[in-house]
Scaffold this active site. Structure first.
Site, PDB file in Angstrom:
ATOM      1  N   GLY A  14     100.634 -84.812  17.258  1.00 44.66           N
ATOM      2  CA  GLY A  14     101.256 -83.709  17.998  1.00 44.66           C
ATOM      3  C   GLY A  14     100.247 -82.914  18.813  1.00 44.66           C
ATOM      4  O   GLY A  14      99.040 -82.988  18.600  1.00 44.66           O
ATOM      5  N   ARG A  18     100.901 -74.331  20.332  1.00 43.36           N
ATOM      6  CA  ARG A  18     100.777 -72.900  20.045  1.00 43.36           C
ATOM      7  C   ARG A  18      99.349 -72.459  19.736  1.00 43.36           C
ATOM      8  O   ARG A  18      99.053 -71.274  19.695  1.00 43.36           O
ATOM      9  CB  ARG A  18     101.718 -72.521  18.884  1.00 43.36           C
ATOM     10  CG  ARG A  18     103.154 -72.398  19.324  1.00 43.36           C
ATOM     11  CD  ARG A  18     104.091 -72.233  18.151  1.00 43.36           C
ATOM     12  NE  ARG A  18     104.327 -73.507  17.477  1.00 43.36           N
ATOM     13  CZ  ARG A  18     104.920 -73.628  16.284  1.00 43.36           C
ATOM     14  NH1 ARG A  18     105.302 -72.546  15.633  1.00 43.36           N
ATOM     15  NH2 ARG A  18     105.111 -74.813  15.756  1.00 43.36           N
ATOM     16  N   ASN A 237     100.018 -73.701  12.750  1.00 45.14           N
ATOM     17  CA  ASN A 237     100.555 -73.963  14.084  1.00 45.14           C
ATOM     18  C   ASN A 237      99.941 -73.083  15.161  1.00 45.14           C
ATOM     19  O   ASN A 237      99.979 -73.414  16.335  1.00 45.14           O
ATOM     20  CB  ASN A 237     102.072 -73.758  14.088  1.00 45.14           C
ATOM     21  CG  ASN A 237     102.760 -74.787  13.222  1.00 45.14           C
ATOM     22  OD1 ASN A 237     102.543 -75.985  13.382  1.00 45.14           O
ATOM     23  ND2 ASN A 237     103.540 -74.330  12.264  1.00 45.14           N
ATOM     24  N   ARG A 342      64.670 -70.514  12.245  1.00 49.38           N
ATOM     25  CA  ARG A 342      65.286 -71.603  13.018  1.00 49.38           C
ATOM     26  C   ARG A 342      64.977 -72.954  12.376  1.00 49.38           C
ATOM     27  O   ARG A 342      64.179 -73.031  11.440  1.00 49.38           O
ATOM     28  CB  ARG A 342      64.799 -71.514  14.460  1.00 49.38           C
ATOM     29  CG  ARG A 342      65.385 -70.277  15.169  1.00 49.38           C
ATOM     30  CD  ARG A 342      64.657 -69.996  16.464  1.00 49.38           C
ATOM     31  NE  ARG A 342      64.600 -71.190  17.300  1.00 49.38           N
ATOM     32  CZ  ARG A 342      63.789 -71.338  18.337  1.00 49.38           C
ATOM     33  NH1 ARG A 342      62.943 -70.375  18.659  1.00 49.38           N
ATOM     34  NH2 ARG A 342      63.799 -72.443  19.038  1.00 49.38           N
ATOM     35  N   LYS A 360      60.125 -70.954  13.666  1.00 47.01           N
ATOM     36  CA  LYS A 360      60.734 -72.231  14.047  1.00 47.01           C
ATOM     37  C   LYS A 360      59.793 -73.381  13.745  1.00 47.01           C
ATOM     38  O   LYS A 360      58.599 -73.289  14.047  1.00 47.01           O
ATOM     39  CB  LYS A 360      61.033 -72.205  15.542  1.00 47.01           C
ATOM     40  CG  LYS A 360      61.652 -73.467  16.070  1.00 47.01           C
ATOM     41  CD  LYS A 360      61.211 -73.775  17.496  1.00 47.01           C
ATOM     42  CE  LYS A 360      60.007 -74.683  17.537  1.00 47.01           C
ATOM     43  NZ  LYS A 360      59.668 -75.194  18.862  1.00 47.01           N
ATOM     44  N   ASN A 386      47.687 -64.108   5.551  1.00 48.23           N
ATOM     45  CA  ASN A 386      48.488 -62.992   6.052  1.00 48.23           C
ATOM     46  C   ASN A 386      48.433 -62.978   7.573  1.00 48.23           C
ATOM     47  O   ASN A 386      47.353 -63.017   8.165  1.00 48.23           O
ATOM     48  CB  ASN A 386      47.949 -61.664   5.509  1.00 48.23           C
ATOM     49  CG  ASN A 386      48.927 -60.533   5.812  1.00 48.23           C
ATOM     50  OD1 ASN A 386      49.916 -60.355   5.121  1.00 48.23           O
ATOM     51  ND2 ASN A 386      48.649 -59.792   6.880  1.00 48.23           N
ATOM     52  N   ASN A 395      53.124 -71.324  21.557  1.00 49.88           N
ATOM     53  CA  ASN A 395      53.241 -72.772  21.343  1.00 49.88           C
ATOM     54  C   ASN A 395      53.638 -73.541  22.589  1.00 49.88           C
ATOM     55  O   ASN A 395      53.628 -74.750  22.591  1.00 49.88           O
ATOM     56  CB  ASN A 395      54.262 -73.048  20.224  1.00 49.88           C
ATOM     57  CG  ASN A 395      55.647 -72.504  20.559  1.00 49.88           C
ATOM     58  OD1 ASN A 395      55.773 -71.523  21.292  1.00 49.88           O
ATOM     59  ND2 ASN A 395      56.669 -73.143  20.038  1.00 49.88           N
ATOM     60  N   SER A 414      46.458 -57.919  13.586  1.00 49.34           N
ATOM     61  CA  SER A 414      47.706 -57.572  14.256  1.00 49.34           C
ATOM     62  C   SER A 414      47.620 -57.843  15.749  1.00 49.34           C
ATOM     63  O   SER A 414      46.549 -57.775  16.349  1.00 49.34           O
ATOM     64  CB  SER A 414      48.003 -56.081  14.050  1.00 49.34           C
ATOM     65  OG  SER A 414      48.272 -55.857  12.692  1.00 49.34           O
TER      66      SER A 414
HETATM   67  C1  UD1 Z   1     108.504 -81.423  10.021  1.00 52.24           C
HETATM   68  C2  UD1 Z   1     109.714 -81.860   9.214  1.00 52.24           C
HETATM   69  C3  UD1 Z   1     110.299 -80.628   8.527  1.00 52.24           C
HETATM   70  C4  UD1 Z   1     109.262 -79.977   7.667  1.00 52.24           C
HETATM   71  C5  UD1 Z   1     108.024 -79.653   8.481  1.00 52.24           C
HETATM   72  C6  UD1 Z   1     106.921 -79.187   7.570  1.00 52.24           C
HETATM   73  C7  UD1 Z   1     110.650 -83.703  10.496  1.00 52.24           C
HETATM   74  C8  UD1 Z   1     111.715 -84.144  11.415  1.00 52.24           C
HETATM   75  N1  UD1 Z   1     110.681 -82.440  10.120  1.00 52.24           N
HETATM   76  O1  UD1 Z   1     109.016 -80.544  11.033  1.00 52.24           O
HETATM   77  O2  UD1 Z   1     111.420 -81.023   7.725  1.00 52.24           O
HETATM   78  O3  UD1 Z   1     109.771 -78.802   7.082  1.00 52.24           O
HETATM   79  O4  UD1 Z   1     107.565 -80.824   9.174  1.00 52.24           O
HETATM   80  O5  UD1 Z   1     105.839 -78.736   8.336  1.00 52.24           O
HETATM   81  O6  UD1 Z   1     109.847 -84.508  10.102  1.00 52.24           O
HETATM   82  N2  UD1 Z   1     103.890 -85.825  14.618  1.00 52.24           N
HETATM   83  C9  UD1 Z   1     103.405 -86.999  15.097  1.00 52.24           C
HETATM   84  N3  UD1 Z   1     104.151 -87.708  15.972  1.00 52.24           N
HETATM   85  C10 UD1 Z   1     105.375 -87.295  16.373  1.00 52.24           C
HETATM   86  C11 UD1 Z   1     105.867 -86.084  15.867  1.00 52.24           C
HETATM   87  C12 UD1 Z   1     105.104 -85.368  14.975  1.00 52.24           C
HETATM   88  O7  UD1 Z   1     102.302 -87.419  14.766  1.00 52.24           O
HETATM   89  O8  UD1 Z   1     105.985 -88.008  17.160  1.00 52.24           O
HETATM   90  C13 UD1 Z   1     103.086 -85.054  13.694  1.00 52.24           C
HETATM   91  C14 UD1 Z   1     102.715 -83.694  14.226  1.00 52.24           C
HETATM   92  O9  UD1 Z   1     101.464 -83.725  14.888  1.00 52.24           O
HETATM   93  C15 UD1 Z   1     102.640 -82.860  12.963  1.00 52.24           C
HETATM   94  C16 UD1 Z   1     103.628 -83.536  12.029  1.00 52.24           C
HETATM   95  O10 UD1 Z   1     103.851 -84.816  12.543  1.00 52.24           O
HETATM   96  O11 UD1 Z   1     101.357 -82.928  12.373  1.00 52.24           O
HETATM   97  C17 UD1 Z   1     104.940 -82.768  11.931  1.00 52.24           C
HETATM   98  O12 UD1 Z   1     105.560 -82.783  13.188  1.00 52.24           O
HETATM   99  P1  UD1 Z   1     106.281 -81.516  13.772  1.00 52.24           P
HETATM  100  O13 UD1 Z   1     106.841 -81.855  15.077  1.00 52.24           O
HETATM  101  O14 UD1 Z   1     105.401 -80.345  13.675  1.00 52.24           O
HETATM  102  O15 UD1 Z   1     107.481 -81.397  12.739  1.00 52.24           O
HETATM  103  P2  UD1 Z   1     108.172 -80.059  12.316  1.00 52.24           P
HETATM  104  O16 UD1 Z   1     109.131 -79.683  13.362  1.00 52.24           O
HETATM  105  O17 UD1 Z   1     107.182 -79.068  11.897  1.00 52.24           O
HETATM  106 CA    CA Z   2     104.980 -78.491  12.285  1.00 50.64          CA
END
Ligand code: UD1
Ligand code: CA
Length: 494
Positions: A14, A18, A237, A342, A360, A386, A395, A414
């Site tokens: 992902g 945020r 997040n 350092r 250093k 000392n 250096n 000194s």
């Molecule tokens: C997911 C769960 C939700 C749970 C929550 C906990 C699903 C549909 N929902 O929601 O029930 O409460 O996690 O945090 O699974 N990722 C990928 N590839 C993708 C999509 C996501 O690698 O195609 C990874 C994201 O980077 C992340 C994780 O999977 O690390 C969770 O994905 P995210 O989209 O954040 O799911 P949530 O909506 O948080």
């Molecule tokens: Ca998430």
């Protein structure tokens, strides 16, 4: 069922929008380890046969990082983020393509839950005795999470389905048990269910959570295992959650060290990385930050206001208001306040680096002292020597660095400039204010400064209307008067 899983799949493709960061979310560090690094550490506790991290956004950075911190993990690229179910599906396909035998469980984790512990995962696997076990948590505010729909009224061990918030009814949204996004599956059943996933949901994605409903519909049981500490499954997040997770991790780490005999005057201001080693009877004063693989021996007192990065500190040393990186501080050594050590600074036993001293790539012998306002670079200082206040080890000639060797029991005056390369023999002295450009033999006194000359009356001639001139005149009048008295006396005597 065997507690040792065939594979752990960590989802980290992902974007982490945020975070508003050029750095992929899972690479942000807390306690000296990336978020995904913490998850890998927890996964390693299970001794799985394979660990696969699913990467996507910022994949080059993530892959490079993983090669560095956990070269034994596999990575698989998810080109487009088509949902958590899709991510697990390609990870499974990748494992099978590599010839992995998935005859036991497959654990799925997410890369942004740094507080997950190996113990919590072991607990989930110990409970795992069906098609799937979902790690859940009961939280005061379930907003944003998938809700766990139990099969019947709680306390019931089994789960009927997981409903994403966006797809949940008003009644389901009131459920306070959330899906952590972490699971143990029986591999074959997981593969089968993933093949049936649709995208008919609010986000048009393949939801891994739908696997739970598919399994229960086809008559399998899914267990819900509540995490012993809801913090364990906290996801990061945004930056605020990053700070919260860091604070929880800090408290956990500090508690562990206090239980192991480390004193902390104000634990909430002490930050210790995961790779730090402390012996009992170390004292950490407020605003102490210990980073990297720093190791501190018993009886040492660190802080207040000290940052040590990858340092070694000997027993009973005192390190006050100091910044040090890749430095070695000997037993009973004294450092600070306001000292900068350092990389390559090495202080022997009982050595001292005092106020406003920078060192250093230099060794300071046992019992040797650099007490005030000095720069020591590329030098070797012998035992018992000392170094006078405001000495500079010169250096750098503008192109190259050169070494200075100062012997044992030397007294450097000194405000000396020791122009490298230069060697000062054992037991030698240098006069204050000297510029030492030539080697000094053992036991010699080196004087490397112009002789002083006084130009009489200069101020009264050149600055006639200044306060200095008036004071000078007053002083000479006074002494002139006494001279006159003496002259008068002598006149009288004659
Ligand atoms: C997911 C769960 C939700 C749970 C929550 C906990 C699903 C549909 N929902 O929601 O029930 O409460 O996690 O945090 O699974 N990722 C990928 N590839 C993708 C999509 C996501 O690698 O195609 C990874 C994201 O980077 C992340 C994780 O999977 O690390 C969770 O994905 P995210 O989209 O954040 O799911 P949530 O909506 O948080
Ligand atoms: Ca998430």
């Amino acid at each position: 069922m065997s507690a040792r899983p065939s594979a752990v799949i960590i989802l980290a493709a992902g974007e982490g929008k945020r975070m508003k960061s050029a750095v992929p979310k899972v690479l942000h560090p807390i306690a000296g380890r990336s978020l995904v690094g913490h998850v890998i550490e927890a996964a390693a506790h299970l001794e799985p046969e394979h660990v696969v991290v699913v990467v996507g956004h910022g994949r080059d950075q993530v892959v490079e990082h993983l090669a560095e911190v956990a070269p034994w993990v596999l990575t698989v690229v998810q080109e487009e983020q088509r949902g958590t179910g899709h991510a697990v599906r390609i990870a499974l396909e990748d494992l099978l393509a590599r010839g992995a035998e998935l005859n036991r469980s497959v654990v799925v984790l997410t890369g942004d839950t740094p507080l997950l512990t190996g113990e919590t995962l072991s607990g989930m696997l110990a409970a795992h005795d069906s098609a799937c076990t979902v790690l859940t948590a009961q939280v005061p505010d379930p907003t944003g999470y998938g809700r766990v729909v139990r099969a019947g009224e709680p306390p019931i061990d089994f789960v009927a389905s997981i409903v994403e918030e966006r797809d949940a009814s008003a009644e389901q949204r009131r459920i306070d048990e959330i899906n952590s996004g972490m699971y143990a599956f029986e591999a074959a059943l997981l593969g089968e269910a993933l093949g049936k996933l649709g995208t008919d949901n609010a986000q048009g994605e393949e939801y891994l959570t739908d696997v739970v409903g598919l399994l229960t519909e086809s008559g399998h049981r899914v267990r819900g295992h509540i995490a012993p500490d809801a913090d364990d499954i906290r996801g990061v997040n945004d930056r605020a959650q990053l700070a919260e997770a860091a604070a929880i991790m800090r408290d956990r780490i500090n508690l562990r060290w206090m239980r192991d005999g480390v004193s902390m005057a104000n634990p909430s201001s002490v930050w210790i990385d995961v790779d730090v080693e402390l012996e009992p009877d170390v004292t950490l004063l407020p605003q102490t930050i210990l980073r990297g693989p720093t190791a501190i021996a018993g009886g040492a007192r660190i802080g207040p206001g000290t940052t040590l990065v990858s340092c070694e500190v000997g027993a009973n040393a005192d390190v006050i208001h100091t910044w040090a990186e890749l430095a070695v501080i000997g037993d009973g050594a004294q450092v600070g306040p306001f000292t900068y050590l350092r990389p390559g600074a090495q202080l022997g036993a009982g050595a001292k680096a005092g106020a406003y001293v920078e060192i250093k790539n230099s060794s300071v012998g046992d019992g040797a002292k650099v007490p005030h306002l000095s720069y020591v670079g590329d030098a070797e200082i012998g035992e018992g020597t000392n170094i006078g206040a405001a000495t500079v080890f010169v250096n750098y000639d503008g192109q190259n660095k050169h070494r200075t060797v100062v012997g044992k029991d030397v007294r450097v005056g000194s405000d000396s400039m020791l122009v490298a390369p230069v060697e000062i023999g054992d037991g030698a002295y240098t006069a204050a204010g000297s510029v030492i450009t030539d080697d000094v033999p053992p036991g010699a006194m080196a004087v490397g400064r112009a002789r002083q000359r006084n130009i009489a009356g200069w101020v009264e001639r050149r600055r006639p209307d200044s306060d200095s001139a008036r004071s000078a005149r007053a002083a000479s009048d006074a002494s002139g008067a006494s001279d006159r008295v003496r002259e008068d006396d002598s006149v009288r005597e004659e």
